[in-house]
Design a protein around this motif. Structure first.
Motif, short mmCIF file in Angstrom:
data_model
loop_
_atom_site.label_atom_id
_atom_site.label_comp_id
_atom_site.label_asym_id
_atom_site.label_seq_id
_atom_site.Cartn_x
_atom_site.Cartn_y
_atom_site.Cartn_z
N VAL A 147 -26.18 -12.31 7.65
CA VAL A 147 -25.50 -12.59 6.39
C VAL A 147 -24.37 -13.57 6.69
N LEU A 148 -24.42 -14.72 6.04
CA LEU A 148 -23.38 -15.74 6.21
C LEU A 148 -22.19 -15.38 5.34
N VAL A 149 -21.00 -15.32 5.93
CA VAL A 149 -19.78 -15.00 5.19
C VAL A 149 -18.99 -16.29 5.01
N VAL A 150 -18.75 -16.63 3.75
CA VAL A 150 -17.99 -17.84 3.39
C VAL A 150 -16.74 -17.39 2.66
N SER A 151 -15.59 -17.88 3.08
CA SER A 151 -14.34 -17.49 2.42
C SER A 151 -13.60 -18.72 1.89
N GLU A 152 -12.80 -18.46 0.89
CA GLU A 152 -11.94 -19.52 0.35
C GLU A 152 -10.78 -19.81 1.29
N ASN A 153 -10.51 -18.89 2.19
CA ASN A 153 -9.36 -18.98 3.08
C ASN A 153 -9.81 -19.40 4.48
N SER A 154 -9.45 -20.60 4.87
CA SER A 154 -9.86 -21.10 6.19
C SER A 154 -9.26 -20.29 7.33
N GLU A 155 -8.16 -19.59 7.08
CA GLU A 155 -7.54 -18.78 8.13
C GLU A 155 -8.43 -17.61 8.55
N LEU A 156 -9.43 -17.27 7.71
CA LEU A 156 -10.34 -16.18 8.05
C LEU A 156 -11.53 -16.65 8.87
N ALA A 157 -11.73 -17.96 8.96
CA ALA A 157 -12.83 -18.49 9.77
C ALA A 157 -12.60 -18.10 11.22
N GLY A 158 -13.61 -17.46 11.81
CA GLY A 158 -13.48 -16.98 13.17
C GLY A 158 -12.84 -15.60 13.25
N LYS A 159 -12.39 -15.10 12.11
CA LYS A 159 -11.76 -13.77 12.05
C LYS A 159 -12.50 -12.91 11.03
N GLY A 160 -13.82 -13.11 10.97
CA GLY A 160 -14.63 -12.35 10.03
C GLY A 160 -15.43 -13.24 9.10
N SER A 161 -14.94 -14.43 8.87
CA SER A 161 -15.65 -15.39 8.03
C SER A 161 -16.34 -16.42 8.92
N ASP A 162 -17.57 -16.76 8.59
CA ASP A 162 -18.30 -17.77 9.36
C ASP A 162 -17.89 -19.18 8.96
N ILE A 163 -17.53 -19.32 7.67
CA ILE A 163 -17.12 -20.62 7.13
C ILE A 163 -15.93 -20.38 6.22
N GLY A 164 -14.91 -21.21 6.35
CA GLY A 164 -13.72 -21.09 5.50
C GLY A 164 -13.31 -22.45 4.95
N PHE A 165 -13.06 -22.49 3.65
CA PHE A 165 -12.67 -23.74 2.99
C PHE A 165 -11.18 -24.04 3.18
N TYR A 166 -10.85 -25.33 3.17
CA TYR A 166 -9.46 -25.77 3.14
C TYR A 166 -9.42 -27.16 2.52
N LEU A 167 -8.23 -27.55 2.05
CA LEU A 167 -8.02 -28.88 1.50
C LEU A 167 -7.32 -29.74 2.53
N ASP A 168 -7.79 -30.97 2.69
CA ASP A 168 -7.19 -31.93 3.61
C ASP A 168 -7.02 -33.23 2.85
N SER A 169 -5.78 -33.58 2.56
CA SER A 169 -5.47 -34.79 1.78
C SER A 169 -6.24 -34.81 0.46
N GLY A 170 -6.29 -33.64 -0.18
CA GLY A 170 -6.95 -33.53 -1.47
C GLY A 170 -8.47 -33.42 -1.42
N LYS A 171 -9.04 -33.41 -0.22
CA LYS A 171 -10.50 -33.31 -0.07
C LYS A 171 -10.86 -31.93 0.45
N LEU A 172 -11.94 -31.38 -0.12
CA LEU A 172 -12.41 -30.08 0.31
C LEU A 172 -13.14 -30.20 1.64
N ARG A 173 -12.74 -29.40 2.59
CA ARG A 173 -13.34 -29.38 3.92
C ARG A 173 -13.64 -27.93 4.28
N PHE A 174 -14.29 -27.73 5.43
CA PHE A 174 -14.53 -26.37 5.86
C PHE A 174 -14.51 -26.25 7.38
#
Length: 165
Positions: free
Chosen positions: A113-140
């Motif tokens: 089961v792939l876990v995707v979170s809105e919080n990039s701080e959770l990536a590697g801490k339970g989330s496989d993929i975490g979103f973040y904004l970089d200069s207004g662009k969505l990254r993960f």
């Protein structure tokens, strides 16, 4: 005085409208990313139709449901909590569910089961993929090791798009 109140009200309205519009845009992009993640992950069963569990409340759920309805190959479910993870191939956790990440991972166990979170701080801490904004662009951020440990294979294209942790 009355004119300045009208101008202030108009400016406030425009700021709120722009903020809501930018949140809606961000939700659309997150939904599109999640849809694409499903295409760029290979599950051990070789399945092509995936089920995405949407935890908590998020505008991403509506947007992803729209993509799934128009494109196919995906079912989107609103889930009530960690006990519903058994029905899902992907779980999306909005920020409101951050505190429950351990509960979701416990319920998932070692399942694919792939876990995707809105919080990039959770990536590697339970989330496989975490979103973040970089200069207004969505990254993960992407945790390749975690994904592979769950016996899923991320494509090289997906790995190239994300920032490894």
């Amino acid at each position: 005085m009355k004119q300045s109140k009208i101008i202030f009200g108009l400016v406030l309205f425009l700021v709120l409208a722009f903020t809501n519009s930018s949140h809606a845009q961000e939700s659309k992009f997150k939904a599109l990313f999640i849809y694409k993640f499903a295409e760029y992950i290979e599950w051990p069963s070789g399945k092509k139709n995936v089920t995405v569990g949407m935890a908590g409340k998020s505008g991403v759920s509506k947007e992803l449901s729209n993509f799934a309805a128009s494109k196919g190959n995906m079912t989107v479910l609103d889930i009530g909590g960690p006990s519903d993870t058994g029905k899902c191939d992907i779980i999306f956790l909005p920020n409101s569910e951050d505190s429950k990440i351990a509960d979701y991972n416990s319920a998932i166990g070692g399942k694919s089961v792939l876990v995707v979170s809105e919080n990039s701080e959770l990536a590697g801490k339970g989330s496989d993929i975490g979103f973040y904004l970089d200069s207004g662009k969505l990254r993960f951020l992407i945790d390749e090791k975690s994904i592979r440990n769950k016996k899923m294979t991320p494509s090289s294209k997906l790995l190239a798009l994300g920032k490894p942790i």
